[in-house]
Write a protein that holds these residues in place. Structure first.
Motif, PDB file in Angstrom:
ATOM      1  N   ALA A  91      -7.944  15.349  -8.567  1.00 33.26           N
ATOM      2  CA  ALA A  91      -6.970  14.257  -8.616  1.00 33.26           C
ATOM      3  C   ALA A  91      -6.673  13.715  -7.221  1.00 33.26           C
ATOM      4  O   ALA A  91      -6.774  14.416  -6.209  1.00 33.26           O
ATOM      5  CB  ALA A  91      -5.675  14.736  -9.260  1.00 33.26           C
ATOM      6  N   SER A  92      -6.315  12.435  -7.173  1.00 31.51           N
ATOM      7  CA  SER A  92      -5.909  11.783  -5.925  1.00 31.51           C
ATOM      8  C   SER A  92      -4.921  10.683  -6.278  1.00 31.51           C
ATOM      9  O   SER A  92      -4.711  10.360  -7.453  1.00 31.51           O
ATOM     10  CB  SER A  92      -7.120  11.190  -5.208  1.00 31.51           C
ATOM     11  N   ALA A  93      -4.337  10.080  -5.254  1.00 26.20           N
ATOM     12  CA  ALA A  93      -3.427   8.963  -5.496  1.00 26.20           C
ATOM     13  C   ALA A  93      -4.163   7.804  -6.159  1.00 26.20           C
ATOM     14  O   ALA A  93      -3.571   7.048  -6.933  1.00 26.20           O
ATOM     15  CB  ALA A  93      -2.791   8.511  -4.185  1.00 26.20           C
ATOM     16  N   LYS A  94      -5.457   7.667  -5.886  1.00 24.08           N
ATOM     17  CA  LYS A  94      -6.231   6.583  -6.492  1.00 24.08           C
ATOM     18  C   LYS A  94      -6.485   6.826  -7.983  1.00 24.08           C
ATOM     19  O   LYS A  94      -6.493   5.887  -8.779  1.00 24.08           O
ATOM     20  CB  LYS A  94      -7.568   6.408  -5.769  1.00 24.08           C
ATOM     21  N   ILE A  96      -4.659   8.951 -10.139  1.00 21.76           N
ATOM     22  CA  ILE A  96      -3.490   9.122 -11.012  1.00 21.76           C
ATOM     23  C   ILE A  96      -2.244   8.375 -10.531  1.00 21.76           C
ATOM     24  O   ILE A  96      -1.234   8.371 -11.225  1.00 21.76           O
ATOM     25  CB  ILE A  96      -3.147  10.618 -11.216  1.00 21.76           C
ATOM     26  N   GLY A  97      -2.306   7.727  -9.369  1.00 27.00           N
ATOM     27  CA  GLY A  97      -1.138   7.025  -8.843  1.00 27.00           C
ATOM     28  C   GLY A  97      -0.399   7.878  -7.821  1.00 27.00           C
ATOM     29  O   GLY A  97      -0.472   9.112  -7.849  1.00 27.00           O
ATOM     30  N   ASP A  98       0.334   7.231  -6.931  1.00 22.69           N
ATOM     31  CA  ASP A  98       0.946   7.955  -5.818  1.00 22.69           C
ATOM     32  C   ASP A  98       2.057   8.912  -6.250  1.00 22.69           C
ATOM     33  O   ASP A  98       2.096  10.065  -5.808  1.00 22.69           O
ATOM     34  CB  ASP A  98       1.460   6.986  -4.745  1.00 22.69           C
ATOM     35  N   GLU A  99       2.954   8.482  -7.134  1.00 18.70           N
ATOM     36  CA  GLU A  99       4.059   9.351  -7.519  1.00 18.70           C
ATOM     37  C   GLU A  99       3.589  10.562  -8.330  1.00 18.70           C
ATOM     38  O   GLU A  99       3.986  11.700  -8.032  1.00 18.70           O
ATOM     39  CB  GLU A  99       5.128   8.551  -8.264  1.00 18.70           C
ATOM     40  N   PRO A 100       2.733  10.375  -9.368  1.00 23.51           N
ATOM     41  CA  PRO A 100       2.221  11.556 -10.057  1.00 23.51           C
ATOM     42  C   PRO A 100       1.467  12.510  -9.126  1.00 23.51           C
ATOM     43  O   PRO A 100       1.580  13.737  -9.260  1.00 23.51           O
ATOM     44  CB  PRO A 100       1.285  10.959 -11.114  1.00 23.51           C
ATOM     45  N   PHE A 101       0.704  11.962  -8.185  1.00 23.95           N
ATOM     46  CA  PHE A 101      -0.028  12.826  -7.253  1.00 23.95           C
ATOM     47  C   PHE A 101       0.940  13.603  -6.368  1.00 23.95           C
ATOM     48  O   PHE A 101       0.703  14.770  -6.035  1.00 23.95           O
ATOM     49  CB  PHE A 101      -0.993  12.000  -6.406  1.00 23.95           C
ATOM     50  N   TYR A 268       5.492  -2.530   3.906  1.00 19.28           N
ATOM     51  CA  TYR A 268       4.502  -2.997   2.927  1.00 19.28           C
ATOM     52  C   TYR A 268       5.146  -3.020   1.551  1.00 19.28           C
ATOM     53  O   TYR A 268       6.189  -2.385   1.336  1.00 19.28           O
ATOM     54  CB  TYR A 268       3.283  -2.066   2.919  1.00 19.28           C
ATOM     55  N   PRO A 269       4.553  -3.720   0.584  1.00 23.51           N
ATOM     56  CA  PRO A 269       5.119  -3.748  -0.766  1.00 23.51           C
ATOM     57  C   PRO A 269       5.117  -2.358  -1.415  1.00 23.51           C
ATOM     58  O   PRO A 269       4.355  -1.469  -1.013  1.00 23.51           O
ATOM     59  CB  PRO A 269       4.186  -4.706  -1.525  1.00 23.51           C
ATOM     60  N   ASP A 270       5.958  -2.177  -2.406  1.00 21.64           N
ATOM     61  CA  ASP A 270       6.031  -0.922  -3.145  1.00 21.64           C
ATOM     62  C   ASP A 270       4.674  -0.585  -3.770  1.00 21.64           C
ATOM     63  O   ASP A 270       3.994  -1.463  -4.306  1.00 21.64           O
ATOM     64  CB  ASP A 270       7.100  -1.046  -4.246  1.00 21.64           C
ATOM     65  N   HIS A 271       4.261   0.673  -3.664  1.00 20.34           N
ATOM     66  CA  HIS A 271       2.987   1.167  -4.204  1.00 20.34           C
ATOM     67  C   HIS A 271       1.784   0.446  -3.572  1.00 20.34           C
ATOM     68  O   HIS A 271       0.738   0.295  -4.215  1.00 20.34           O
ATOM     69  CB  HIS A 271       2.916   0.985  -5.723  1.00 20.34           C
ATOM     70  N   HIS A 272       1.921   0.016  -2.336  1.00 23.85           N
ATOM     71  CA  HIS A 272       0.860  -0.748  -1.687  1.00 23.85           C
ATOM     72  C   HIS A 272      -0.417   0.089  -1.545  1.00 23.85           C
ATOM     73  O   HIS A 272      -0.382   1.271  -1.184  1.00 23.85           O
ATOM     74  CB  HIS A 272       1.318  -1.195  -0.301  1.00 23.85           C
ATOM     75  N   HIS A 273      -1.540  -0.514  -1.853  1.00 24.69           N
ATOM     76  CA  HIS A 273      -2.845   0.121  -1.633  1.00 24.69           C
ATOM     77  C   HIS A 273      -3.292  -0.221  -0.215  1.00 24.69           C
ATOM     78  O   HIS A 273      -3.600  -1.366   0.103  1.00 24.69           O
ATOM     79  CB  HIS A 273      -3.874  -0.385  -2.652  1.00 24.69           C
ATOM     80  N   PHE A 274      -3.323   0.772   0.649  1.00 21.51           N
ATOM     81  CA  PHE A 274      -3.656   0.551   2.052  1.00 21.51           C
ATOM     82  C   PHE A 274      -5.162   0.355   2.210  1.00 21.51           C
ATOM     83  O   PHE A 274      -5.953   1.244   1.888  1.00 21.51           O
ATOM     84  CB  PHE A 274      -3.175   1.726   2.904  1.00 21.51           C
ATOM     85  N   THR A 275      -5.539  -0.809   2.711  1.00 20.79           N
ATOM     86  CA  THR A 275      -6.941  -1.108   2.964  1.00 20.79           C
ATOM     87  C   THR A 275      -7.343  -0.543   4.330  1.00 20.79           C
ATOM     88  O   THR A 275      -6.493  -0.121   5.133  1.00 20.79           O
ATOM     89  CB  THR A 275      -7.181  -2.616   2.960  1.00 20.79           C
ATOM     90  N   VAL A 299       0.958  10.400   0.626  1.00 21.10           N
ATOM     91  CA  VAL A 299      -0.139  10.853  -0.238  1.00 21.10           C
ATOM     92  C   VAL A 299      -1.254   9.815  -0.314  1.00 21.10           C
ATOM     93  O   VAL A 299      -2.396  10.151  -0.635  1.00 21.10           O
ATOM     94  CB  VAL A 299       0.363  11.204  -1.665  1.00 21.10           C
ATOM     95  N   ARG A 300      -0.941   8.545   0.010  1.00 20.14           N
ATOM     96  CA  ARG A 300      -1.977   7.509   0.019  1.00 20.14           C
ATOM     97  C   ARG A 300      -2.670   7.401   1.368  1.00 20.14           C
ATOM     98  O   ARG A 300      -3.798   6.926   1.458  1.00 20.14           O
ATOM     99  CB  ARG A 300      -1.366   6.156  -0.372  1.00 20.14           C
TER     100      ARG A 300
END
Length: 341
Positions: A91-94, A96-101, A268-275, A299-300
């Motif tokens: 599992a990873s933040a990608k 399952i999502g950041d909060e579950p991870f 950055y915006p909430d739950h932002h995916h960092f490029t 975690v991201r």
């Protein structure tokens, strides 16, 4: 409220009508809700984001994990996967999502699952050889295809649902009348000095029923920041130049707790995916400074080129008073439901 939101007021009325009809159809049984024969606690809000659901879920895990097999079920917001996933070593933040991870990394006793269909997710959890004894539904207050046994409604001190409007004029996902489904309402992110008089005034504004109970919590920040290798006391780094980074809703209190005069901040915006570009920009702006971020952002960003200078600040939900009453109410519900099942 900005001008555009005022212009969109007719759409807010329409949205309110649609959500009210939907809730009415669930209430009278035209639209079906599924109940399950184990304790299910749903934590959520009426508004969009920023009420402190993650600290509340973590509080419940800590409260219950030593006595029961606990599972959390989230939709896995902004994950790069689909369907039901039970977190494991891959599992990873990608995925399952950041909060579950974050839950998965912190709580080794708990099962952590994601599924946009909470009904299917619960069924999958209960199909395992070792089943959970209770399930915590994260951000599922409006997910009415599942009927939880206990509902916890969160509302932020600085943005009470009683003072808000429907989307898109305000931030409410459904009418204020939806609060009636809650067993417990928690006003989150309160000042630690909130007086009993102010608490009584808020209770009057929220217009709870006689069956509902109201509690007040604050965000308790840790006195240390953590990396993958070490921990530093907040007091020891107070005077050092640092970069503070947040990709969460309403990050101002996080900055206020840590920020010194010469610190750099990035939002950055909430739950932002960092490029990769984002990470390079952060690295260049930080130079050799330490970077402190939220646990959810950490975690991201963990494993990136920032890792050697990256730290996170944990937070917890802290009750201002009557914590024992809240704990007793939750434990009584879980214990009674477990015996009945």
């Amino acid at each position: 409220m900005n001008v555009l939101r005022k212009i969109l007021f007719p759409f807010a009325i329409l949205y309110g009508i649609i959500t009210s009809i939907r809730n009415f159809l669930f209430d009278i049984g035209v639209l079906k809700s599924t109940s399950f024969n184990i304790p299910v606690i749903a934590v959520g809000n009426l508004s969009v984001g920023g009420t402190g659901k993650s600290p509340q879920i973590e509080y419940l895990i800590r409260l219950l994990q030593d006595d029961y097999r606990v599972a959390t079920l989230s939709r896995g917001y902004k994950r790069e996967s689909e369907g039901y996933i039970l977190a494991d070593a891959n599992a990873s933040a990608k995925t399952i999502g950041d909060e579950p991870f974050q839950y998965f990394q912190k709580f080794k006793k708990a099962q952590v699952a994601v599924d946009t269909s909470r009904k299917n997710g619960i069924e999958q959890l209960l199909s395992q050889k070792i089943k959970p004894q209770l399930i915590l539904l994260d951000d599922a207050y409006q997910h009415r295809k599942v009927k939880a046994g206990f509902y916890i409604l969160l509302t932020s001190y600085g943005d009470l649902y009683a003072d808000d409007f429907m989307l898109p004029t305000g931030n409410l996902r459904e009418s204020r009348s939806g609060a009636a489904r809650a067993n417990v309402v928690i006003v989150t992110k309160c000042p630690e000095t909130l007086s009993q008089k102010e608490q009584n005034q808020i209770q009057s504004r929220l217009k709870l029923t006689n069956e509902q109970e109201l509690f007040f919590t604050a965000i308790a920040y840790d006195d240390q920041v953590y990396s993958g290798k070490e921990q530093l006391r907040v007091t020891d780094i107070a005077g050092k130049e640092k970069l503070l980074l947040a990709g969460i809703a309403k990050p101002q209190p996080f900055f206020a707790y840590l920020q010194a005069a010469n610190d750099v901040t990035m939002v950055y915006p909430d739950h932002h995916h960092f490029t990769e570009k984002d990470i390079t920009d952060i690295k260049n702006k930080a130079e050799n400074k330490i970077i402190i971020t939220t646990e959810k952002d950490y975690v991201r960003l963990k494993g990136s080129i920032l890792e050697e200078q990256l730290y996170y600040l944990p937070i917890k939900s802290a009750f201002l008073n009557r914590e024992g009453d809240f704990m007793k109410k939750i434990k009584n519900y879980v214990g009674e439901s477990t015996r009945n099942s």
